[in-house]
Write a protein that holds these residues in place. Structure first.
Motif, mmCIF file in Angstrom:
data_model
loop_
_atom_site.group_PDB
_atom_site.id
_atom_site.type_symbol
_atom_site.label_atom_id
_atom_site.label_comp_id
_atom_site.label_asym_id
_atom_site.label_seq_id
_atom_site.Cartn_x
_atom_site.Cartn_y
_atom_site.Cartn_z
ATOM 1 N N THR A 1 5.653 2.430 -3.402
ATOM 2 C CA THR A 1 6.407 3.249 -2.442
ATOM 3 C C THR A 1 6.893 2.346 -1.490
ATOM 4 O O THR A 1 5.810 2.013 -0.547
ATOM 5 N N PRO A 2 8.073 1.897 -1.257
ATOM 6 C CA PRO A 2 8.495 1.184 0.161
ATOM 7 C C PRO A 2 8.210 2.058 1.183
ATOM 8 O O PRO A 2 8.416 3.468 1.032
ATOM 9 N N LEU B 1 -4.705 1.786 -2.422
ATOM 10 C CA LEU B 1 -3.910 1.692 -1.422
ATOM 11 C C LEU B 1 -3.046 0.568 -1.450
ATOM 12 O O LEU B 1 -1.795 0.601 -1.018
ATOM 13 N N LEU B 2 -3.231 -0.557 -1.811
ATOM 14 C CA LEU B 2 -2.610 -1.668 -1.979
ATOM 15 C C LEU B 2 -1.455 -1.546 -3.110
ATOM 16 O O LEU B 2 -0.104 -1.893 -2.957
ATOM 17 N N ARG C 1 2.468 5.306 4.829
ATOM 18 C CA ARG C 1 2.084 5.149 3.609
ATOM 19 C C ARG C 1 0.465 5.212 3.614
ATOM 20 O O ARG C 1 -0.088 4.340 4.280
ATOM 21 N N VAL C 2 0.187 6.596 3.188
ATOM 22 C CA VAL C 2 -1.539 6.907 3.672
ATOM 23 C C VAL C 2 -1.675 7.607 2.427
ATOM 24 O O VAL C 2 -1.194 8.116 1.696
ATOM 25 N N LEU C 3 -3.280 7.242 2.028
ATOM 26 C CA LEU C 3 -3.912 8.019 1.004
ATOM 27 C C LEU C 3 -4.802 8.736 1.947
ATOM 28 O O LEU C 3 -5.673 8.315 2.796
ATOM 29 N N LEU D 1 0.144 -0.966 6.114
ATOM 30 C CA LEU D 1 1.429 -1.349 6.606
ATOM 31 C C LEU D 1 1.630 -2.876 6.040
ATOM 32 O O LEU D 1 0.326 -3.639 6.285
ATOM 33 N N LEU D 2 2.443 -3.275 5.428
ATOM 34 C CA LEU D 2 2.525 -4.641 5.150
ATOM 35 C C LEU D 2 3.581 -5.334 5.820
ATOM 36 O O LEU D 2 4.304 -4.596 6.922
ATOM 37 N N PRO D 3 3.294 -6.753 5.948
ATOM 38 C CA PRO D 3 4.037 -7.656 6.828
ATOM 39 C C PRO D 3 5.732 -7.282 7.037
ATOM 40 O O PRO D 3 6.250 -7.050 6.038
#
Ligand code: 1HN
Length: 371
Positions: free
Chosen positions: A64-65, A57-58, A72-74, A99-101
């Motif tokens: 993929t932005p 996932l990371l 952004r899902v697996l 979700l990234l910062p």
């Protein structure tokens, strides 16, 4: 039982004449449609270890932005349905979302109902119908059908949550679609502040007859409250086998959402608990502690027995009509599980069944007291 006629027994010209008129004989397929005693199930017992899933996932975060993913899902896909079907069970979709910062997943709304179970990280929030819901580990946030929702992240580390949707069912009903929207204005009111204790509820002078606040007054169920409720229940009723709560509508007491059921279960230190065979499939997600899950073999079922070691943040699926035995692996600490199942759907359709095992009369009591 008299064997039923097959398709090859019918003359080719007759079969062609039927097909040409969009007609099909029932009897060659009748047994497949209505198998004896138990349904033909595609759902297989399946386990997804967070340890395996997390690095992948990371990596999706690097590959993929968010602008190219929107979400952004697996997807946790049950191999029994085929991975392309992206189903955990007949009615349940599961996905791990990253979700990234600084990222923002834009506002939309759709017909399937969703919930989020927060797995890791702090600083992210979901805005649902203008209510900004902070996300912390173990929190459950509802995104019921038709409500606008978007996700943002002001923290410093990745945030991951488990999405649970009734998408397979809504898609099957040819009722699945979405609408994109603009960033939502937020208001300062929070359902969880208005509904702080069971037993008392806000009493407006003029009751809202309809609208979101009547249908969904509570959107966020903080884990600290649910955990405290389980510990309190366990302390109050030392003989209670299933220390379990259901996420409910705070004034009606009905299931929090229409189609999928949402529960939290505490296994006491060292406890082993057998869940009877029930018609709905269920998903288990380990919030705290570690469990062992044994999915029993059942005569006539397509799946074999299975045993999983659930560590924190692991997820597994148990098919319907199948008993399962859960054990807390710790002799000293409670274990906490989030459960999503198809029970509201089965009850509303009149399909809900519990099957006590005649070989295990001690399960009878559990079966009858099950919600
Ligand atoms: C969705 O809207 C979200 O809003 C996540 O985070 C997963 C999977 C299928 C359809 C809609 C979200 C989804 C989804």
């Amino acid at each position: 039982m008299h064997p039923l006629g097959t398709l090859d027994e019918l003359p080719p010209d007759y079969r062609q004449a039927l097909s040409a008129r969009n007609l099909v004989p029932l009897w060659p397929s009748l047994r497949a449609l209505l198998p004896p005693q138990r349904p033909a199930q595609r759902t297989q017992p399946t386990h997804w270890a967070y340890r395996d899933l997390r690095p992948l996932l990371l990596r999706a975060g690097e590959l993929t932005p968010i602008e190219k993913a929107e979400r952004r899902v697996l997807v946790l896909a049950n191999p029994g349905h085929g991975l392309d079907a992206m189903q955990a069970s007949a009615a349940i979709y599961l996905g791990m979302q990253l979700l990234l910062p600084g990222e923002w997943a834009p506002s939309h709304r759709h017909t399937p109902n969703a919930v989020r179970m927060v797995v890791e990280g702090t600083g992210a929030w979901t805005t649902v119908d203008g209510e900004r819901c902070p996300m912390a580990r173990g929190d459950l946030i509802l995104t019921p059908t038709g409500l606008w929702h978007e996700h943002g992240h002001d923290g410093t580390d990745p945030v991951v949550w488990l999405d649970v949707l009734d998408l397979p069912l809504v898609f099957f009903l040819e009722a699945s679609y979405h609408e994109a929207g603009a960033r939502q204005p937020t208001h300062p009111h929070h359902g969880e502040c208005a509904h702080v204790r069971a037993g008392v509820a806000p009493r407006p002078l003029f009751e809202a007859a309809s609208g979101r606040h009547a249908r969904y007054p509570l959107l966020r169920y903080p884990w600290s409250d649910v955990r405290a409720a389980l510990l309190s229940l366990a302390a109050d009723q030392p003989a209670l086998q299933a220390v379990q709560v259901t996420y409910v509508h705070p004034t009606r007491g009905a299931d929090a959402e229409n189609i999928l059921g949402l529960h939290a279960l505490m296994l006491r230190p060292g406890q082993t608990l057998t869940l009877p065979a029930r018609s709905p499939a269920m998903v288990l997600h380990q919030i705290e502690g570690g469990s062992q899950v044994h999915v029993h073999a059942v005569a006539g079922a397509r799946h074999a027995e299975a045993t999983y070691t659930l560590d924190e943040a692991d997820t597994c699926v148990i098919p319907g009509y199948t008993p399962a035995t859960l054990s807390n692996r710790s002799p000293g600490e409670p274990a906490f599980l989030f459960i999503a199942d198809e029970s509201p759907l089965h009850r509303k359709l009149g399909l809900y069944e519990v099957r006590p095992d005649p070989a295990r009369p001690e399960l009878d009591a559990v079966a009858r007291s099950a919600p």
